[in-house]
Write an enzyme that holds these catalytic residues in place. Structure first.
Site, PDB file in Angstrom:
ATOM      1  N   GLN A  73       0.821  -1.219   0.000  1.00  0.00           N
ATOM      2  CA  GLN A  73       0.000   0.000   0.000  1.00  0.00           C
ATOM      3  C   GLN A  73       0.858   1.274   0.000  1.00  0.00           C
ATOM      4  O   GLN A  73       0.450   2.311   0.534  1.00  0.00           O
ATOM      5  CB  GLN A  73      -0.958  -0.005   1.200  1.00  0.00           C
ATOM      6  CG  GLN A  73      -2.157  -0.931   0.999  1.00  0.00           C
ATOM      7  CD  GLN A  73      -3.026  -0.510  -0.181  1.00  0.00           C
ATOM      8  OE1 GLN A  73      -3.096   0.665  -0.552  1.00  0.00           O
ATOM      9  NE2 GLN A  73      -3.685  -1.478  -0.814  1.00  0.00           N
ATOM     10  N   SER A  74       2.043   1.216  -0.587  1.00  0.00           N
ATOM     11  CA  SER A  74       2.946   2.367  -0.604  1.00  0.00           C
ATOM     12  C   SER A  74       2.350   3.574  -1.340  1.00  0.00           C
ATOM     13  O   SER A  74       1.949   3.477  -2.498  1.00  0.00           O
ATOM     14  CB  SER A  74       4.247   1.957  -1.295  1.00  0.00           C
ATOM     15  OG  SER A  74       5.018   3.097  -1.628  1.00  0.00           O
ATOM     16  N   ASN A  75       2.323   4.707  -0.643  1.00  0.00           N
ATOM     17  CA  ASN A  75       1.911   5.964  -1.282  1.00  0.00           C
ATOM     18  C   ASN A  75       3.000   6.456  -2.221  1.00  0.00           C
ATOM     19  O   ASN A  75       2.735   7.034  -3.270  1.00  0.00           O
ATOM     20  CB  ASN A  75       1.654   7.033  -0.221  1.00  0.00           C
ATOM     21  CG  ASN A  75       0.604   6.595   0.767  1.00  0.00           C
ATOM     22  OD1 ASN A  75      -0.540   6.340   0.396  1.00  0.00           O
ATOM     23  ND2 ASN A  75       0.986   6.467   2.033  1.00  0.00           N
TER      24      ASN A  75
END
Ligand code: PLP
Length: 328
Positions: A73-75
């Site tokens: 879920q890396s921004n």
């Protein structure tokens, strides 16, 4: 200070808002918000500022592909994918962690933005990243490697300029002058290192307190001090930083990176319901829970002004893995 290549695409300056209802509820200092969740580029966040410099460097190097790595879920990966699309690069993302049963949140957006995803386990993420880079190089894709979180001197420099932005706007903002504290989520350290450089170069005298989301304080303090010195050097300034000067609180690591617990859920609901502000489950949810706890413990005095720097991440609210816990 020397001038470094930059492509201006972030929506700056980001607004400063006051949070009077939340401040009254907590009965402590006056709380303000710096909206770096609204920097633009596919739903915003702190990585947009870093990418203004990283993408400029990639272009200057004649790169054709951006490669980076992060959690599922890396921004940072989502924003890199958006920058790649916008500026005509291919994008390769090495993602690690528990694979999701179907694409949602940031991962869905990575795919919509056209990034190619390479899966890795946490243990061999570095190796897979190196192999991916080498294979891209060998096949003529002219890759440019962006480190985790965009936290090298090029990326971190953006937060030195963010401090300048804050000082320039503070007087005519609801803050009416510089805040006594800046509080925010810290992880790979580029944001904090850049802020510390900016404080030194542009004369911010308040405190810069990072709430660690995943790294023990001592380790992060050394890392940030080194990165800050390198970042200053990159800008042509010789400044040194001691680890003890780096304020990091690691009391709120909870169940580890990306694990949503009761403090984060309480804080996400509190900000949403008192001020209509959306936080995220991984970074700002945790950092704000730390801020709320520190206020309850009397860490700040009533007359002080505390600026919570919203670093973004809201797309992760829509990740399937958090649904059950975020639902009532
Ligand atoms: C990456 C990120 C951070 C942490 O910034 P660092 O520069 O890696 O310390 C904080 N909040 C959000 C939402 C992020 O995506």
């Amino acid at each position: 200070m020397i001038s470094i290549p930059r492509i201006r695409f972030a929506h700056l300056p980001t607004p400063i808002e006051s949070l009077p209802k939340l401040s009254a509820l907590l009965d402590g200092p006056s709380i303000y918000l710096k909206r770096d969740d609204q920097t633009g580029l596919a739903l915003g966040g702190n990585k947009t500022r870093k990418l203004e410099f990283l993408v400029a460097e990639a272009q200057a190097n004649g790169a054709r592909t951006l490669i980076t790595a992060g959690a599922v879920q890396s921004n940072h990966c989502r924003q890199t994918a958006a920058a790649a699309a916008r500026f005509g690069f291919d994008c390769l993302l090495v993602l690690s962690g528990e694979a999701e049963s179907s694409f949602s949140g940031n991962l869905l957006l990575d795919d919509l933005l056209g990034a190619q995803i390479v899966w890795a386990s946490k243990e061999d993420r570095d190796q897979v990243l190196q192999n991916t880079f080498k294979a891209a190089w060998d096949s003529g894709k002219r890759p440019y490697l962006i480190p985790y979180g965009g936290s090298n001197p090029t990326g971190a420099a953006s937060y030195a300029f963010a401090i300048k932005e804050l000082l320039d706007q503070a007087g005519s903002s609801p803050l009416s002058g510089p805040p006594d504290w800046i509080v925010f989520a810290t992880s790979s350290g580029g944001t904090q290192a850049g802020m510390m450089v900016g404080a030194r170069l542009f004369g911010y005298e308040g405190k810069i307190l990072g709430i660690s989301v995943d790294v023990p304080a001592e380790k992060l303090q050394h890392h940030v001090a080194n990165l800050a010195a390198e970042t200053a050097g990159f800008l042509g300034e010789s400044v040194s930083f001691k680890a003890e000067e780096v304020l990091v609180d690691d009391t709120y690591l909870g169940g580890g990176y990306g694990v949503l617990g009761p403090p984060e859920i309480e804080s996400i609901r509190l900000f949403a319901q008192s001020e209509g502000v959306l936080l995220d489950p991984v970074y700002t949810g945790r950092a704000s829970a730390g801020l709320v706890d520190l206020i309850r413990k009397g860490r700040f005095s009533r007359g002080e002004k505390v600026l919570f720097w919203h670093t973004g991440g809201t797309p992760a609210l829509f990740a399937r893995r958090y649904h059950d816990q975020l639902e009532k």
